[in-house]
Design a protein around this motif. Sequence first.
Motif, PDB file in Angstrom:
ATOM      1  N   GLU A 231       0.824  -1.200   0.000  1.00 45.33           N
ATOM      2  CA  GLU A 231       0.000   0.000   0.000  1.00 45.33           C
ATOM      3  C   GLU A 231       0.864   1.258   0.000  1.00 45.33           C
ATOM      4  O   GLU A 231       0.566   2.235  -0.705  1.00 45.33           O
ATOM      5  CB  GLU A 231      -0.930  -0.018   1.210  1.00 45.33           C
ATOM      6  CG  GLU A 231      -1.998  -1.102   1.128  1.00 45.33           C
ATOM      7  CD  GLU A 231      -2.788  -1.252   2.407  1.00 45.33           C
ATOM      8  OE1 GLU A 231      -2.395  -0.640   3.428  1.00 45.33           O
ATOM      9  OE2 GLU A 231      -3.792  -1.997   2.390  1.00 45.33           O
ATOM     10  N   LEU A 232       1.954   1.235   0.776  1.00 42.59           N
ATOM     11  CA  LEU A 232       2.863   2.375   0.794  1.00 42.59           C
ATOM     12  C   LEU A 232       3.507   2.579  -0.588  1.00 42.59           C
ATOM     13  O   LEU A 232       3.597   3.705  -1.085  1.00 42.59           O
ATOM     14  CB  LEU A 232       3.946   2.164   1.855  1.00 42.59           C
ATOM     15  CG  LEU A 232       5.056   3.214   1.902  1.00 42.59           C
ATOM     16  CD1 LEU A 232       4.494   4.600   2.198  1.00 42.59           C
ATOM     17  CD2 LEU A 232       6.116   2.825   2.932  1.00 42.59           C
ATOM     18  N   ALA A 233       3.945   1.476  -1.202  1.00 41.58           N
ATOM     19  CA  ALA A 233       4.582   1.580  -2.526  1.00 41.58           C
ATOM     20  C   ALA A 233       3.614   2.157  -3.553  1.00 41.58           C
ATOM     21  O   ALA A 233       3.997   3.009  -4.379  1.00 41.58           O
ATOM     22  CB  ALA A 233       5.051   0.192  -2.963  1.00 41.58           C
ATOM     23  N   GLU A 235       1.062   4.104  -2.923  1.00 36.47           N
ATOM     24  CA  GLU A 235       0.839   5.517  -2.600  1.00 36.47           C
ATOM     25  C   GLU A 235       1.999   6.383  -3.091  1.00 36.47           C
ATOM     26  O   GLU A 235       1.782   7.464  -3.659  1.00 36.47           O
ATOM     27  CB  GLU A 235       0.675   5.676  -1.092  1.00 36.47           C
ATOM     28  CG  GLU A 235       0.452   7.107  -0.619  1.00 36.47           C
ATOM     29  CD  GLU A 235       0.323   7.205   0.877  1.00 36.47           C
ATOM     30  OE1 GLU A 235       0.468   8.330   1.397  1.00 36.47           O
ATOM     31  OE2 GLU A 235       0.111   6.160   1.534  1.00 36.47           O
ATOM     32  N   LEU A 236       3.223   5.915  -2.882  1.00 36.10           N
ATOM     33  CA  LEU A 236       4.393   6.684  -3.319  1.00 36.10           C
ATOM     34  C   LEU A 236       4.452   6.780  -4.842  1.00 36.10           C
ATOM     35  O   LEU A 236       4.822   7.819  -5.395  1.00 36.10           O
ATOM     36  CB  LEU A 236       5.668   6.039  -2.774  1.00 36.10           C
ATOM     37  CG  LEU A 236       5.846   6.079  -1.257  1.00 36.10           C
ATOM     38  CD1 LEU A 236       7.083   5.276  -0.844  1.00 36.10           C
ATOM     39  CD2 LEU A 236       5.947   7.500  -0.756  1.00 36.10           C
ATOM     40  N   ARG A 237       4.096   5.685  -5.506  1.00 37.73           N
ATOM     41  CA  ARG A 237       4.134   5.692  -6.967  1.00 37.73           C
ATOM     42  C   ARG A 237       3.084   6.647  -7.530  1.00 37.73           C
ATOM     43  O   ARG A 237       3.303   7.285  -8.576  1.00 37.73           O
ATOM     44  CB  ARG A 237       3.931   4.285  -7.491  1.00 37.73           C
ATOM     45  CG  ARG A 237       4.077   4.161  -9.006  1.00 37.73           C
ATOM     46  CD  ARG A 237       4.034   2.712  -9.463  1.00 37.73           C
ATOM     47  NE  ARG A 237       4.076   2.592 -10.905  1.00 37.73           N
ATOM     48  CZ  ARG A 237       5.170   2.668 -11.639  1.00 37.73           C
ATOM     49  NH1 ARG A 237       6.339   2.872 -11.053  1.00 37.73           N
ATOM     50  NH2 ARG A 237       5.121   2.549 -12.957  1.00 37.73           N
TER      51      ARG A 237
END
Length: 238
Positions: A231-233, A235-237
């Motif tokens: 989920e973090l990846a 969001e960052l992308r």
Amino acid sequence: MTVSTFRALHHDRAAGDPLVLPGPWDAASAQVLADAGYPALATPSAGVAASLGYEDGATPPDEMFAAVARIVRAVSVPVSADVEGGYGLAPRELVGRLLDAGAVGCNLEDSDGPGTLKDPRRHADWLAAVRAEAGDALFINARVDTFLFGTGDPTDAVERARLYVAAGADCVYPILAPTQVLPQLREGISGPINMTAGPDRESLAELGRQGATRITFGPGMQRYAMTAIGELAAELRA
């Protein structure tokens, strides 16, 4: 902490206060969990397998024992290791490799490959041989797989558990047993019972109320962490 102290953690517990053992899959996760204040840890074979790039049940023994040793070295609390069905090792070699890795305990399954339960009496004899080799140096958590691969009959689970306790198991682990059958298991089984929880407070509380002695999470924590990273990846992308 010695194995005797680890064993003592499973006894004389207040009602509704089970021993909670989170499951590290590598050295870094072990350090995080130990820093959170847990008195001991219990590795999940599926979580370790995923961290090494294998499917559950496909980790080569050398890699599994090496992973356990890295986890043990990373923390000052005791670590129990899930070593599946023992990898076909003779009891003496299995015990030796666990002790060399620094583990204070182990999970041992009573199934042999997907969907195949071992004969409970032959498995009990094997557990007795492991106990004889280990003496008091290892805490043996005997997994009962009837809810995973068998009929799911609690009576069958109790019969298997009784054989394993008589063979020297310190604890029995009816993996995936529904919470509602725990009182029946508790009534029929002497000694500690390990149950699996989801990584949430509600699961822990309910299992504690129903009489679980010890709670582990299988690969739940590792999968939770990977979901969070995903989920973090994303969001960052974005």
